[in-house]
Design an enzyme around this catalytic site. Structure first.
Site, PDB file in Angstrom:
ATOM      1  N   PRO A 117       0.790  -1.237   0.000  1.00  0.00           N
ATOM      2  CA  PRO A 117       0.000   0.000   0.000  1.00  0.00           C
ATOM      3  C   PRO A 117       0.820   1.285   0.000  1.00  0.00           C
ATOM      4  O   PRO A 117       0.246   2.376  -0.067  1.00  0.00           O
ATOM      5  CB  PRO A 117      -0.821  -0.116   1.291  1.00  0.00           C
ATOM      6  CG  PRO A 117      -0.025  -1.000   2.180  1.00  0.00           C
ATOM      7  CD  PRO A 117       0.708  -1.953   1.298  1.00  0.00           C
ATOM      8  N   LYS A 118       2.164   1.190   0.107  1.00  0.00           N
ATOM      9  CA  LYS A 118       2.963   2.417   0.141  1.00  0.00           C
ATOM     10  C   LYS A 118       3.780   2.613  -1.123  1.00  0.00           C
ATOM     11  O   LYS A 118       4.825   3.252  -1.126  1.00  0.00           O
ATOM     12  CB  LYS A 118       3.884   2.390   1.359  1.00  0.00           C
ATOM     13  CG  LYS A 118       3.091   2.447   2.646  1.00  0.00           C
ATOM     14  CD  LYS A 118       3.926   2.950   3.790  1.00  0.00           C
ATOM     15  CE  LYS A 118       3.031   3.240   4.977  1.00  0.00           C
ATOM     16  NZ  LYS A 118       3.781   3.758   6.121  1.00  0.00           N
ATOM     17  N   ASN A 119       3.307   2.057  -2.204  1.00  0.00           N
ATOM     18  CA  ASN A 119       4.006   2.135  -3.484  1.00  0.00           C
ATOM     19  C   ASN A 119       3.274   3.149  -4.366  1.00  0.00           C
ATOM     20  O   ASN A 119       2.053   3.095  -4.483  1.00  0.00           O
ATOM     21  CB  ASN A 119       3.988   0.725  -4.083  1.00  0.00           C
ATOM     22  CG  ASN A 119       4.366   0.677  -5.542  1.00  0.00           C
ATOM     23  OD1 ASN A 119       3.903   1.457  -6.362  1.00  0.00           O
ATOM     24  ND2 ASN A 119       5.213  -0.275  -5.882  1.00  0.00           N
TER      25      ASN A 119
END
Lengths: 349, 399
Positions: free
Chosen positions: B166-168
């Site tokens: 989710p942090k891409n």
């Protein structure tokens, strides 16, 4: 300090840079990692361990240069690595045509920065092409894409664009007014600056905005003293021991630079608590392999190792070169760049 | 996602591939030992044999074994393209054999700009190996359009990828593109809420959420969602930011009823959790442009709170009210200034000591700006010189 020298030096075993993994290495971002290593070594006053000529050639091999028919001008700049598979060429002769070969704004920025760090005179940089490639990335709202094929757009790339123009000493690569409008529009109700309008204020984007304005020479022109004081307050409140990136979030080593440098550009870094900041940064060191992590007892990575060193440099840590808070290179490299600019303008001694 | 180790080395796949024609997929191994050169790998791994490896040697057969692209008949027409770092590479990364194989074929596809189903399948593998490769994502999007693929299926695909990483940046951008192509945001709010339930401050998630809401005018239920999040964590700065986003884009704050509602809401949250920078920033944010000192009763309310719900934020707020007063009125200057200075001193000495020097500086600045003319010769707000590296002295006030 010696341990960090080891961390960065091991990256340069046999004058080659080995990548210290932190999960699957992101090859397309290779140049940014190299920048962290080189600039880190520079701040540690240890660039002498590097085989500069070889690295300079490698950086130049990443330049996307105009093809014979100049049809790719809007895609020029630097790549992050050779991951597309374009044949190796050190920026001599015209570019090879490839349907998917384009520069990336962060790679153009770090590529130029690496060349400056390595003492290159940028003579093999096709400045016009880089600037055309940069112009092609700017949106109507003043922000920038990373690549001409499209990507997300935010303050990070505004900063990259400003650095590129600053290093090439040529602001024709962007519409400054639009960029400034984007920056002003990204100021939050709480006086920090977000990645874009409406977005949460953040230490990283605040740095990008303030540093970009500083490089443009527009910081005091575009913000009133009252606004600058408000930004100062937002930034000052980020210090908990080290610095956090947003209110009510944990501190993280890299913000010692992002927020610290912003405060320095706003002339109030001197009022932060140096000791607590220093102690925090040092607590995130890896005692085995050197480098810094975002938090204590976490694994180090090149980004946090580099910004840990820069954070310490801001507080005047011994044996570290001073870091230019807007351009994010050592003062030494900055002065070399100014010298280059003087030769270009024909005002060199 | 994976554990972060300081050193990578080539996985033992390199060796295995040489011994056995059909390679087995294994995760790359990370070790904390010394640095390994990428050459001379084979001898190093003789001892490191897991049970499964030994089983294979004995002849254990697995029909679903991973096969390198270079060994697949259907790919024989394509010449793999290695990465070319010149005759004397200065930058080396130790990649697994699988990684190199997949990406050698990716590069080949790219060079020919091939548009095919097999290419699409390969992009999924390339993404699994490195979801941050923006060129792979772009090529995938080209293929999705050229082959007119089912975008609903792509939504399912990207949903799974984002759940995992989710942090891409790339995965969120890809999702945005697919939503735009489908012109269908109907899954978004629920999906983003699911991601936020795992990390309520994920910047990418909030960014995507703001985009969806603005683009498709999905304002209606968002304030309710924000209140729910603030119920769960009144210190969630992202939620407070979203609150401001929603209101400023819908009703706005110019209606006194709305403004008052928000002020009361903020004061209520302050009483519940006084040590919360986010709520104080919100309160100040919605009032500062109208002038903090111009709000009837605000100063009194804050002074009252000071007795029972004090915090460095409250005290800073008071300083700002007093400063606004000094800027906009001529009466009672000395009295107001002295109160402001007293607070700066209190903050420096006791209530916010980490910012001791800063509060002293604030006090000095106020003194210089609003004090009587025979006051101290200390300097005012320093000037800013963008060209120099650092300025550690305040520059004298030039007025």
């Amino acid at each position: 300090m010696k341990l960090h020298l080891v961390y960065f030096t091991v990256l340069t075993l046999n004058s080659k840079l080995f990548f210290f993994g932190s999960g699957p290495p992101k090859r397309p971002l290779m140049l940014t990692i190299v920048f962290f290593a080189l600039s880190g070594l520079d701040v540690l006053d240890s660039l002498n361990v590097i085989d500069k000529p070889s690295l300079i050639e490698w950086v130049y091999s990443l330049q996307v240069i105009p093809t014979e028919d100049q049809s790719n001008l809007g895609r020029c700049g630097f790549r992050g690595s050779s991951h597309i598979g374009v044949p190796y060429s050190t920026s001599k002769g015209p570019g090879v045509s490839h349907p998917y070969d384009s520069g990336h704004v962060a790679m153009t920025y770090t590529g130029l920065a690496c060349l400056v760090l390595l003492g290159d005179d940028l003579s093999r940089v096709n400045k016009e092409a880089c600037l055309m490639g940069l112009k092609a990335l700017q949106l109507e709202d003043g922000s920038f894409y990373a690549v001409p094929e499209g990507s997300e757009n935010d303050m990070r790339f505004v900063y990259c664009a400003a650095c590129i123009c600053y290093m090439l000493d040529d602001w024709s690569g962007m519409d400054i007014k639009k960029a400034i409008d984007y920056i002003r529009g990204s100021m939050s109700y709480d006086n920090g600056i977000g990645q874009g309008a409406g977005l949460e204020s953040h230490g990283g984007s605040t740095f990008c905005a303030v540093a970009a304005l500083s490089l443009m020479g527009k910081l005091e022109e575009m913000f009133s003293q009252r606004e600058l004081n408000r930004i100062r307050r937002w930034c000052m409140m980020r210090q908990q021991n080290g610095f956090q990136g947003r209110p009510n979030k944990p501190v993280d080593t890299c913000y010692s630079f992002w927020v610290g440098a912003t405060l320095e550009l706003l002339d109030v870094f001197q009022y932060t608590n140096f000791e607590k900041n220093r102690n925090y940064i040092l607590s995130t060191q890896d005692r085995l392999v050197g480098g810094f992590a975002k938090w204590p007892d976490s694994h180090p990575d090149p980004l946090h190792a580099y910004f840990g060193i820069c954070g310490l440099s801001l507080i005047g840590e011994a044996n570290l070169r001073r870091v230019h808070p807007a351009l994010n290179v050592s003062q030494r490299a900055f002065e070399y760049l100014q010298h280059l600019h003087r030769t270009w303008r024909g005002t060199c001694t | 996602m994976t554990s972060m180790s300081a050193i990578t080395q080539t996985s033992d796949l390199t060796n295995k591939a040489a011994l056995i024609p059909l390679a087995t997929e294994r995760p790359a191994y990370y070790r904390m030992s010394g640095i390994e050169e990428t050459s001379n790998v084979s001898s190093e791994f003789q001892e490191e044999r897991s049970e499964v490896e030994v089983e294979e040697e004995i002849g254990y057969e697995d029909p679903f074994r991973y096969v390198f692209y270079r060994d697949r008949k259907e790919w024989a027409d394509l010449e793999p393209v290695p990465q070319d770092d010149g005759p004397n590479p200065v930058v080396k990364i130790a990649y697994s054999d699988k990684f190199t194989d997949v990406y050698d074929y990716f590069r080949a596809l790219l060079k020919n700009d091939e548009k095919s189903d097999r290419a699409l399948l390969l992009t999924a593998e390339a993404i699994e190996l490195n979801a941050a490769n923006y060129t792979v994502w772009h090529y995938r999007r080209v293929l999705l359009q050229a082959l007119e693929k089912d975008l609903r299926e792509e939504m399912r695909y990207i949903t799974a990828i984002i759940e995992d990483q989710p942090k891409n940046y790339q995965v969120w951008h890809h999702r945005r593109m697919v939503v735009e192509w489908l012109n269908d945001p109907s899954e978004e709010l629920e999906f983003i809420a699911e991601i936020l339930s795992q990390d309520a401050k994920n910047y990418h998630a909030w960014q995507h959420r703001q985009w969806v809401i603005k683009e498709y005018k999905l304002w209606d239920s968002e304030l309710e969602y924000v209140e729910q999040l603030l119920e769960e964590d009144v210190r969630n700065n992202s939620a407070w930011n979203q609150r401001h986003y929603i209101i400023s884009h819908t009703t706005g704050y110019s209606d006194p009823a709305i403004l008052n509602r928000e002020v009361q809401y903020s004061l209520k949250q302050i009483k519940k959790a006084p040590h919360n920078e986010s709520v104080w920033n919100y309160l100040k944010g919605i009032l500062q442009d109208l002038g903090l000192s111009s709000h009837p009763g605000l100063l009194e309310q804050i002074l009252e709170l000071k007795e029972t719900h004090c915090s460095p934020y409250l005290l800073g707020f008071l300083v700002d009210i007093y400063e606004d007063f000094l800027e906009n009125t001529l009466e009672h200057h000395e009295e107001v200034l002295s109160k402001a200075l007293e607070l700066c001193e209190l903050l420096a000495r006791e209530k916010d000591t980490i910012r001791r020097e800063y509060w002293s500086y604030v006090g000095r600045s106020l003194q210089t700006k609003y004090g009587s003319s025979d006051s101290s010769t200390t300097t005012s707000a320093p000037g800013i010189d963008p060209g120099s590296a650092s300025v550690h002295q305040e520059t004298p006030c030039s007025s």
